[in-house]
Design an enzyme around this catalytic site. Structure first.
Site, PDB file in Angstrom:
ATOM      1  N   HIS B 187     -33.575  18.307  71.662  1.00  0.00           N
ATOM      2  CA  HIS B 187     -32.982  19.640  71.767  1.00  0.00           C
ATOM      3  C   HIS B 187     -34.057  20.601  72.232  1.00  0.00           C
ATOM      4  O   HIS B 187     -35.130  20.686  71.646  1.00  0.00           O
ATOM      5  CB  HIS B 187     -32.397  20.092  70.435  1.00  0.00           C
ATOM      6  N   ASN B 221     -22.366  17.216  63.369  1.00  0.00           N
ATOM      7  CA  ASN B 221     -22.675  18.636  63.404  1.00  0.00           C
ATOM      8  C   ASN B 221     -23.587  18.874  64.591  1.00  0.00           C
ATOM      9  O   ASN B 221     -24.780  18.602  64.525  1.00  0.00           O
ATOM     10  CB  ASN B 221     -23.373  19.068  62.117  1.00  0.00           C
ATOM     11  N   LEU B 222     -23.024  19.349  65.628  1.00  0.00           N
ATOM     12  CA  LEU B 222     -23.763  19.580  66.872  1.00  0.00           C
ATOM     13  C   LEU B 222     -25.111  20.250  66.613  1.00  0.00           C
ATOM     14  O   LEU B 222     -25.186  21.267  65.943  1.00  0.00           O
ATOM     15  CB  LEU B 222     -22.899  20.492  67.761  1.00  0.00           C
ATOM     16  N   ASP B 223     -26.161  19.689  67.142  1.00  0.00           N
ATOM     17  CA  ASP B 223     -27.524  20.242  66.987  1.00  0.00           C
ATOM     18  C   ASP B 223     -27.995  20.244  65.537  1.00  0.00           C
ATOM     19  O   ASP B 223     -28.964  20.924  65.197  1.00  0.00           O
ATOM     20  CB  ASP B 223     -27.635  21.689  67.514  1.00  0.00           C
ATOM     21  N   GLU B 224     -27.307  19.522  64.684  1.00  0.00           N
ATOM     22  CA  GLU B 224     -27.631  19.629  63.265  1.00  0.00           C
ATOM     23  C   GLU B 224     -27.967  18.280  62.639  1.00  0.00           C
ATOM     24  O   GLU B 224     -27.986  18.135  61.430  1.00  0.00           O
ATOM     25  CB  GLU B 224     -26.438  20.248  62.506  1.00  0.00           C
TER      26      GLU B 224
END
Lengths: 278, 278, 278, 278
Positions: B187, B221-224
């Site tokens: 990311h 959980n997108l980006d999580e």
């Protein structure tokens, strides 16, 4: 119920972890944390465990001796405040950082005294209710001066570490041997670069883009003792050597305090002029 | 004589190190390295050992099962090249870094293929004798596009990791679940700051003095997902967001390659949306 | 409308910024960016401006000459791709990083050729459509070998920089003088520590906690040329010297690419065996 | 002969450097250092010069006004100790670092007083001969409490900066507006991540591998003011949130002192909720 730090170093052989952990198990101890390292080149095994339980310390020591090689080093250390003496000259940044951390209860240490060859720092130190002892070197041979410092140090009991917080005089082999593996120094350079006098000026002249500081145990090879911690910062052409010195002080105090903390927590093994740090 | 990585996670209880090391000892195995960690908050025990000896792998597994709690996770992994598939879009820096490391034999991996929704990178990848598969998303629903990619991935056997080297499309829960704990993403931000689109522009607008990148496993959980590695660099007011992006690429490729290396060496445990890394 | 980089170095005197900016103003040029530095110790003034406008380059040069001291250095450089030749031996990480950046159009450079004393890297380089020239040193005196390389380099026109991407042979004074201030080297150590052979082994033996790499211009003091960029990473006791070498490679490639980028953007002044970098 | 810092911000237009440097030249001033930046996106020009000479300050100001756009900001600042007030609560690390730097004469500042809502730090502060004023919030509405602090601050003259050294209460818009661009805060997180309460616990729960701290000017968007300085350290799974907090303190004090030093040296421009720092 109590807590102990167990530090073992031994020639490596099969089964050491098994043997030590079996001793812990048989003594009904809980392992809170555990670190091991084998230096394959030197065939040396290092282990640091923190255990808790209803510890019979002499029984634990005996059990460990039984299973470990005769030459093994075994230290059982109760976590408690260690006694330190700080030596300084005139600069206050590294000393000041330790005083503030001490005040904030960040360091597991009693500062028994600050010894200096000047009295510049007396006002600062005594504010913190810490004895300040000036041992002037004026008119004394190096060996006489050191003898006075040794007497001063030895007037305190159970000194665990001597911290050279920018003590700017060279120590003799005699002094160093008296407190072997107990003297922590901050060298104002990224060792082994710029050994010797005025490393910042050397660094400036060389046009380096990074400067650093090194905390190390002191031994008889000046600036060559086992390294505990190092840190650096970036500099550029716009830094005069005075600027480098100013910025370097921030690194020095950070590194010295970090090294001291590692020592106070019994995380450092010294061997082969190097350190193993857990 | 062979070498194995042993990864154990279990609810913590007294004696686990003792039990495991006794199994190693009884199986006449040598411990080459050993790391443990107990998460006291969650009462979880993690251990990674590298052992060597004349290993009977099913016997070793049985012995470990006998002494460990039933719920324990036990992995016995022979160190060998893992199979990875890389997904990319158009940017080549992160992909390129992996290709070069692969060429230099720095990565213990076979790159089975590079899959992209564009063909921009085909020329680069095929030079390295690695299959390049374009799966265009044009004219397809997201779910259809992913289905094609899944089929493409599943046409390869034993895929250990899917590396998103700047794959710029959002993955659906279905895709993520299909390859749980197998998808590593880079990311382009120091998560959890600047989640979502164009983090460099967000960072620029916020006037930050540091930008970073985060490698993480992908979950729903997108980006999580669980963070594997992070790194940062300093920036200043003179950086436009394009400059930040350019500089950020260097961080991205470093962090992704670092995370991939950790995965290939079986150094990562995932739990509670976090990682334990030895 | 065109853009120029103006690099000026001069003995410092009052009014230099005024004089130069007046020239820009009178030539109806816009200053896009502007950096100055005065080295007070050496009384030297450095200035780098990027200007744009309808530039009559010979008129601009004349106007600058008129206002500046006679001894001043004045460079007017049109931003365009520079020509570089890379020299390597067998290691591919630093070379590979440059190839990938070149492919990604991150470097404002044409790679004219890669010259090596071995052919190990030929397959990699030719994939990128870059000429690879093996100049073996087998059976040749050093001076003969270098003569062949010089001839090889001189067969290309307008070579701006020679990049030693882990070229593992010592260069003679004659070679270095031939390409003064044009040879950029990556030294696998945090100079001036660990000058000479196998710095990673030296670092390991010394037990350092940080290792680094240094990019510098090559001059006749081996490993002692003007430093362009340095970077470090933290290591610990668990690193063998091979591990340090492996990790060090990541630093080496980052630092070399950073230095190259600075050179390609005409950001470096060299003087007094140091660099001023804007 | 005296020295002045000249800070100019203006809408960008051709010739600004020329115009300003001509004013310096005509006033027979020597430029000791000079920094410029143009924010092309916002078309804003920033310049900070340090000049010396026989300065007629009102004449210099007039000359600058004549050549610069009407909307330009012009500051002529004589380098001298600035007056600061520190606000704290109970934690002493950040405050302690400032006190030690002040004692070491590293900060160009007079500390007029330390104001706290508790008396825990009184003993430390008064040792340094600095007034300590406890303004308890007990039994007071926030607005009443702040009014008392404002009165306390306003009892001092010429306060240049208010430094929040871990002042743990939220400030109202009224307070913030009263001291616009004068309040420097240290936020115990790498903003914009983990805004709000207990960022270390948030960071721990998220499983980050890096934590940081941010010094910023305070404005009415809580935790969202212009960032002055940021720094980070690496952490791993073995850090509890308390460990992160402990380690984070070292970053906090470094960053706050760095930001304060930048402010004291008049190196910061604030605009568009960001900073330009020379």
């Amino acid at each position: 119920m109590s807590k102990y730090r167990v530090l073992i170093d031994a020639n490596d052989e099969k089964g050491l972890v098994h043997k030590v952990s079996t001793v812990f198990y048989n003594n009904d101890l809980n392992i809170l944390s555990n670190s091991e390292f084998v230096d394959k080149e030197n065939n040396k095994f290092f282990m640091r465990s923190v255990v808790d339980g209803d510890i019979d310390i002499s029984k634990l020591r005996e059990s460990l001796k039984e299973v470990l090689p005769k030459s093994a080093g075994i230290k059982l250390i109760e976590p408690k405040k260690k006694n330190i003496i700080i030596m300084a000259t005139k600069e206050l940044h590294a000393l000041g950082d330790i005083l503030i951390r001490h005040e904030a209860d960040e360091l597991d240490a009693n500062i028994l005294a600050v010894i200096s060859n000047y009295d510049e720092l007396e006002s600062l130190v005594t504010r913190f209710n810490i004895p300040y002892i000036t041992v002037s070197h004026e008119g004394l041979e190096r060996i006489e001066h050191e003898q006075k410092i040794i007497e001063c140090i030895d007037s305190f009991k159970d000194v665990d570490y001597i911290v050279l917080a920018k003590y700017m005089r060279i120590l003799t082999p005699r002094f160093v041997e008296t407190y072997e593996d107990k003297i922590i120094n901050i060298h104002h350079s990224f060792l082994p670069a710029f050994i010797g006098a005025n490393p910042y000026k050397q660094a400036y002249n060389r046009g380096v883009k990074i400067i650093g500081a090194t905390a190390h145990f002191v031994n008889n090879n000046l600036d060559e003792g086992p390294i505990i911690a190092q840190e650096v910062i970036h500099v550029d052409h716009a830094y005069s050597w005075k600027d480098m010195q100013r910025s370097g002080r921030d690194v020095e105090k950070v590194v010295l305090s970090r090294a001291l903390k590692l020592a106070l927590e019994d995380r450092i093994f010294v061997y082969a002029n190097k350190t193993v740090i857990f």
